[in-house]
Write an enzyme that holds these catalytic residues in place. Structure first.
Site, short mmCIF file in Angstrom:
data_model
loop_
_atom_site.label_atom_id
_atom_site.label_comp_id
_atom_site.label_asym_id
_atom_site.label_seq_id
_atom_site.Cartn_x
_atom_site.Cartn_y
_atom_site.Cartn_z
N HIS A 1 0.83 -1.21 0.00
CA HIS A 1 0.00 0.00 0.00
C HIS A 1 0.87 1.26 0.00
O HIS A 1 0.37 2.35 0.31
CB HIS A 1 -0.90 0.03 1.23
CG HIS A 1 -1.73 -1.19 1.41
ND1 HIS A 1 -2.60 -1.63 0.45
CD2 HIS A 1 -1.82 -2.07 2.44
CE1 HIS A 1 -3.20 -2.73 0.88
NE2 HIS A 1 -2.75 -3.03 2.07
N HIS B 1 -6.66 -4.22 -1.94
CA HIS B 1 -5.91 -5.48 -2.00
C HIS B 1 -6.08 -6.17 -3.33
O HIS B 1 -5.90 -7.38 -3.42
CB HIS B 1 -6.34 -6.40 -0.86
CG HIS B 1 -6.08 -5.82 0.49
ND1 HIS B 1 -6.97 -4.99 1.11
CD2 HIS B 1 -5.01 -5.92 1.32
CE1 HIS B 1 -6.46 -4.61 2.27
NE2 HIS B 1 -5.28 -5.15 2.42
#
Ligand SMILES: Nc1ncnc2c1ncn2[C@@H]1O[C@H](COP(=O)(O)OP(=O)(O)O)[C@@H](O)[C@H]1O
Ligand SMILES: Nc1ncnc2c1ncn2[C@@H]1O[C@H](COP(=O)(O)OP(=O)(O)O)[C@@H](O)[C@H]1O
Ligand SMILES: [Mg+2]
Ligand SMILES: [Mg+2]
Ligand SMILES: [Mg+2]
Ligand SMILES: [Mg+2]
Lengths: 216, 327, 327, 216
Positions: B56, B215
């Protein structure tokens, strides 16, 4: 059940998990984030490394150490759950050198209970508990009834299998699949698949280990 | 899978190593267990620790530094870190005023941070970030995910801690920012977890996933691609339905890229969103545009709105010096 | 083609509009002809103007502001701007000390800026950026391209202008930075020009283009993908062969993403490159890691090295406040 | 050649360019950056818009205005080159209301010369000049020899065509294709294709416009 038997069983679990890579992997890709197989494999690998140093340790302590190690190794959702399972089992078996079938069943139940507590989940939420809870209940019952090991193992494997399949028709309310709503329908929960594979592997190992006289 | 990597096992280590190589005066990294912390220990302030799966970036290590986090614990790609990392980070960075854990609401993150919190012998509290309005909230479920709004929480709580706020005050600010923040995203592609070697989902050349997380996982719904302004309408509709800001409210508007979308398009989204907010009687007075909470190389973007008040605005404006945010 | 756009014709306009929406105190935009300039006019300093095709964001509009450019002229995607834009920008931002044009070395950019320079009734000079060592230089050819090193030139010349340097001094600094800077890149994918609607080149799932520019065009050579450290070795080999820095030299190392590569990988590249430079007896004392000179959503990255001296280092360190660079 | 004829020819050029979109586009994708067709189309479109206001204007001025307009419209490498072509032609035809064939050929030559100057390029560098220079030379020669229009047009079209094709075997030393080195081999220069298409379109228009008597 002594420590070498536990370690044998865990080695069998590792082989079984690796043999089911494709399916476990694709399930978490479908309704999760694709890392479940990798997480579980990482856990298995670290157990192989630590196995030698556990051999002489009593089962309760060995299971506790396994739980602690996995806690710092797996990560994700499955990590804390699987480790709390082992730690609770270890705690229940503390001080028992050769747990019998009923003691083992009670320890398994306390492990599953720990997962419930840590994950704040229960049956029907499309998590690994959908395999673990029914299997644990059946194990308690069969151990209590002194069911012969071959029958006990066959029934547990069977129970794990159909409960795993049943998660296909569930909407998830816990874990990542819960973000998908209806789109989780039609897919087996990856954690359940892992548990089913592991339970089947343990049962097979146990059956292989029992001598005809023990089979009673 | 085409990635700039040497060995799947060492991606995280080499990448964190690169962060510290690039920002030696700002960051230090520890391995075994792994965490990134400010090069200079802060004194007499609440220690802020966040963390989560890798992939991330710049979340979270890019937000370690003056005015934001004290430490960030990175897990494997998309896998939350383990309690030992969080414990090690806490004992390394705390300065006697307690530790605040900033946690995105995923079962995995939550449980690992909870275990760390239980095991920690330092006073600590947790702010849970759950800004993703694509997911319906309910007390019986995992609830909403934490996504790009995490940056707003980390920035504002970071400023509050730097100003000397107590553990409780910082937690209260964090909860308040979280409540005032809502996000929703859409993806054009999935992404490839290095260890998995293939994309998490397949998607047609004219399709998009609405309501995705960070994700590379499927979202709530698949649709044909549509014009940016219609996508923006849909995202803001859900966001505003959740926040219900009073007309005339000042807001912070964040157009976040997931990693594979050009800045040109993010500014275009920002433009559409700012116009729409103004049309709704809101005032987008603060902005953030870029790849701030990503999902590896996923193409797509999210919009985040934080309803501001004078305090939150001043916390946002407060100086910050991290690898990814600086002013 | 999946992009956040409304209408192919208005992409540039809406995107620049978004920049100004997001940074109202910093930037203003003019249309017909199109340019982005500082919101506040600078006084008594050399005016720096750059520009080029769109699709390289944040280059160039993201570098308009205190300490860098005064204005940026954006053309259509990958198409250099036209002279009228440059003339309008110059007459809008110059403050009596002359105009310095910073131009990347492409036939198109060069000719359009040259025409503007000839037509301009303001004293002006040009710095040509040609840092791409993938292209062999020769006086009989177009020569090398200008790529990610442009940011170093714009930053350092920007600081020189802000300090009051004359037009000649600024040009001299620009030429010096350019001479001290070399870059080379590699791509895993091409990219899609919105108006064309399909990728500029096709590439296999295990192939990469070595020596690419920043237009999604093929590079010098196609190869199988290899580990990051070997890619870094190859890029740095060409870069150092060109720069021939003295052992012990201090350098600025820039790992630039082309738009579709995650920050995680860019830091990993930085890590490999910094280690390699140190092994060569060089000192990477300044860093820049991120998507600073892009090719839409192309996956890939370039490395840039600038050999520093005390003056260049202080120009790099000088304060800057733009949308994309700030310290 | 008067202004309406020029505008007619340019309208034909636009149609021809659009009809060849796929090829022009793919050539600049292969050895450039993929925008050449879009650039040229943008130029054509703006000419359509400005055509009405040019109708009454003498050819020299009309061509100059076209050049100026294209300069602010096309951009890229082709923009300044094409506009300098028109501006130079316009300058050469300044004050001539109905340029004859030789005057037109001279104007064309001065346009090509302007491209050479602006682009610092010459034949053999794999740019549009590889079509324009030989065509311009041939036009001067044929106009000088008073070749009949049908033959003149046929020969020019032919000359443009084979010179365009010949760029396939060239390595580029100017423009974007120069960055590719040997990899530019096997691909026609996009600018040459555009010029060839435009020249053929102009020739066709001219042939359509000529009355039998004029054909001499
Ligand atoms: N709250 C929970 N209680 C029990 N099991 C859970 C819970 N959340 C997730 N799980 C299990 O964890 C599995 C996913 O594990 P994994 O992919 O390793 O972690 P993550 O979801 O963090 O990526 C799910 O398939 C589910 O069986
Ligand atoms: N220096 C030059 N002299 C003449 N023609 C050139 C030169 N550079 C480029 N060209 C021509 O321009 C064409 C490319 O135009 P275009 O794609 O519109 O611009 P760009 O190359 O800037 O993207 C090439 O095919 C070539 O014919
Ligand atoms: Mg998972
Ligand atoms: Mg995960
Ligand atoms: Mg171009
Ligand atoms: Mg082109």
């Amino acid at each position: 059940m002594n420590t070498p038997m536990i370690l044998d069983a865990l080695a069998a679990v590792q082989r079984a998990i690796l043999a089911n890579e494709a399916q476990i992997e694709s399930l978490d890709r479908a309704i999760g984030d694709g890392d479940h197989f990798i997480n579980v494999r990482r856990g298995c690998e670290v157990l192989v490394v630590m196995a030698p140093e556990l051999n002489g340790v009593p089962p309760g302590l060995a299971l506790h150490k396994i739980g602690m190690k996995l806690l710092g190794t797996i990560g994700g959702a499955s990590g804390p759950l699987i480790s709390s399972f082992f730690m609770a089992m270890g705690k229940t078996l503390e001080g028992i050198d050769e747990p019998d079938r009923r003691q083992f069943a009670a320890a398994f139940a306390s492990g599953v209970e720990a997962i419930k507590t840590r994950g704040k989940a229960d049956v029907g939420e499309k998590t690994m508990l959908d395999v673990l809870i029914p299997v644990s209940r059946l194990l308690l019952k069969l151990a209590d009834e002194d069911t012969l090991l071959p029958a006990l193992c066959a029934q547990l494997t069977q129970e794990a299998h159909h409960n795993m399949l049943a998660t296909k028709d569930m909407i998830a309310s816990k874990g990542r699949a819960s973000f998908l709503g209806e789109r989780a329908l039609g897919h087996i929960d990856p954690g359940c698949k892992t548990c089913e594979v592991a339970i089947a592997a343990v049962c097979e190992t146990v059956l292989r280990q029992v001598t005809p006289s023990e089979a009673a | 899978m085409k990635k700039f990597i040497n060995d799947i096992e060492s991606v995280m280590r080499e990448s964190l190593g690169g962060m510290v190589d690039a920002h030696p005066g700002l960051l230090r990294v520890e391995f075994e267990p792994t965490f990134v912390a400010r090069a200079e220990r802060s004194v007499n302030k609440v220690a802020l620790i966040s963390g989560g799966g890798s992939g991330h970036e710049p979340l979270h290590a890019g937000y370690v530094g003056q005015g934001m986090l004290d430490a960030a614990c990175a897990g494997q790609v998309f896998t939350s870190p383990t309690p030992d990392q969080i414990l090690a980070a806490a004992s390394s960075v705390h300065s006697g005023r307690g530790v605040l854990l900033i946690v995105k609401n995923y079962s995995g993150d939550l449980m690992n941070f909870q275990i760390a919190s239980e095991m920690m012998d330092i006073e600590n509290a947790t702010v849970l970030v759950n800004d993703d309005v694509a997911v319906e909230n309910s007390t019986h479920t995992t609830g909403r995910r934490g996504v790009a709004g995490t940056v707003m929480v980390e920035k504002m709580v970071g400023a509050a801690a730097e100003r000397g706020g107590s553990l409780l005050e910082c937690k209260e600010i964090g909860d308040r920012v979280n409540a005032a923040t809502a996000s929703m995203g859409v993806a054009f592609t999935s992404c490839t977890v290095p260890a998995a070697g293939r994309t998490t989902f397949d998607i047609g050349a004219d399709e998009m996933e609405i309501g995705v997380g960070i994700h590379g996982e499927p979202g709530r719904r698949r649709e044909k691609v549509k014009p940016a302004s219609l996508i923006v309408d849909e995202l803001l509709h859900s966001i505003l339905a959740d926040l219900k800001p009073a007309r005339g409210s000042e807001v912070l508007l964040h157009a976040n890229g997931f990693g594979g979308t050009p800045l040109m398009e993010l500014y275009l989204l920002y433009h559409c969103a700012a116009e729409k907010l103004r049309a709704e009687g809101l005032k987008p007075v603060r902005s953030l545009v870029g790849n701030y909470t990503t999902a590896l190389e996923m193409a797509g973007a999210s919009l985040t709105v934080t309803v501001l008040d004078d305090e939150l605005k001043s916390l946002w404006d407060a100086p910050v010096h991290t690898a990814a945010l600086r002013w």
